[in-house]
Design an enzyme around this catalytic site. Structure first.
Site, mmCIF file in Angstrom:
data_model
loop_
_atom_site.group_PDB
_atom_site.id
_atom_site.type_symbol
_atom_site.label_atom_id
_atom_site.label_comp_id
_atom_site.label_asym_id
_atom_site.label_seq_id
_atom_site.Cartn_x
_atom_site.Cartn_y
_atom_site.Cartn_z
ATOM 1 N N TYR A 1 0.842 -1.193 0.000
ATOM 2 C CA TYR A 1 0.000 0.000 0.000
ATOM 3 C C TYR A 1 0.884 1.251 0.000
ATOM 4 O O TYR A 1 1.546 1.533 0.997
ATOM 5 C CB TYR A 1 -0.917 0.014 1.235
ATOM 6 C CG TYR A 1 -1.946 -1.110 1.297
ATOM 7 C CD1 TYR A 1 -2.316 -1.826 0.161
ATOM 8 C CD2 TYR A 1 -2.560 -1.442 2.487
ATOM 9 C CE1 TYR A 1 -3.261 -2.833 0.215
ATOM 10 C CE2 TYR A 1 -3.521 -2.452 2.559
ATOM 11 C CZ TYR A 1 -3.856 -3.142 1.416
ATOM 12 O OH TYR A 1 -4.804 -4.148 1.477
ATOM 13 N N LYS B 1 -1.155 -8.098 -2.776
ATOM 14 C CA LYS B 1 -2.525 -7.613 -2.579
ATOM 15 C C LYS B 1 -2.418 -6.109 -2.717
ATOM 16 O O LYS B 1 -1.739 -5.447 -1.922
ATOM 17 C CB LYS B 1 -2.930 -8.035 -1.169
ATOM 18 C CG LYS B 1 -4.299 -7.668 -0.694
ATOM 19 C CD LYS B 1 -4.490 -8.431 0.630
ATOM 20 C CE LYS B 1 -5.830 -8.272 1.272
ATOM 21 N NZ LYS B 1 -6.242 -6.947 1.575
#
Ligand code: FBP
Length: 252
Positions: free
Chosen positions: A146, A177
């Site tokens: 992220y 992810k």
């Protein structure tokens, strides 16, 4: 090279249910029945998810040695942070060893890297060790990547998402992810940039159902192997119904 992701893939696709939000966001996220870990584990099994994502304590008390261990493979999230501290330059500390994750029955470990944070060097160092240890124990190494911090102007721009994807590949993650980069075209570039590292979509806060399903369709069509979703599923009363729709999109 061993296919560490094998336990988690069905027809080369993945559908993970994420449930580490009590730690990351606090119990306010755990609306209604979702406060109960057993409700989530039942949902994961009934919904046909190919993996469940838990922190150590929930795994110990609700997964290890129970029927769920035989029913669904575990990705143990081994770092975590709260949202109480300033989020400006995030770092998420390790709270479980890879060895203990394996003892708890995990077949993969998950670790969040905040790309662009002042602490990114420490996270690269952590993940470097985690990846080697996971592979030496036969576990997959999964990175949540992220982009975040003052240096990051737009956390979901296509450029920074592509950078996140490349970092995942270069760090040796089996799967990453990441968040949606805004369009199918840009996701295609992102996924191409990740090379042989597989990509799943991170769900995000609960949104309008059709919009959420549309996003999944686009990332699957762009080449993602699947999704790792939480709030968009278990914050709804009709969690099994939306799961069915997600499953159809992914495995069709
Ligand atoms: P959601 O599908 O609910 O977004 O879950 C994905 C996830 O990565 C969780 O694993 C994690 O707890 C959370 O999102 C972190 O969200 P953020 O740091 O973006 O607030």
């Amino acid at each position: 090279m061993k296919d560490y992701l094998r336990p988690f893939l069905k027809n080369r696709k993945a559908m993970f249910l994420a449930y580490d939000h009590g730690f990351e966001h606090g119990p306010k996220d755990l609306i209604g029945k979702s406060l109960d870990p057993e409700y989530i584990l039942d949902l994961a099994v009934k919904g046909g998810y190919t993996g469940i994502i838990l922190q150590k304590g929930i795994a110990e008390k609700y997964y290890t040695g129970t029927k769920y261990q035989r029913q669904i493979p575990l990705i143990l999230k081994i770092n975590g942070k709260t949202n109480l501290r300033s989020q400006e330059e995030p770092y998420s500390a390790i709270n479980c060893s890879v060895e203990y994750a394996k003892e708890l029955g995990a077949q993969a470990v998950g670790y969040t890297i905040y790309l662009g944070s002042e602490w990114e060097a420490k996270m690269f160092e952590d993940f470097g060790k985690i990846q080697e240890e996971a592979h030496s124990l036969g576990l997959a190494a999964i990175a949540w990547i992220y982009p975040r911090g003052k240096a990051v102007l737009n956390e979901t721009s296509s450029g920074i998402t592509q950078y996140a994807a490349r970092i995942g590949l270069e760090l040796g993650a089996d799967l990453i992810k990441i968040k949606y980069s805004g369009s199918e075209e840009t996701m295609r570039e992102v996924i191409k940039t990740a090379g042989k590292t597989k990509v799943v979509l991170s769900g995000g806060p609960k949104t309008e159902k059709e919009e959420f399903l549309e996003e999944i369709k686009k990332v699957i069509s762009a080449g993602a192997v699947g999704v790792a979703v939480g709030r968009n599923v278990w914050q709804r009363d009709e969690a099994l119904a939306i799961t069915k729709k997600i499953r159809q999109i992914i495995f069709q």
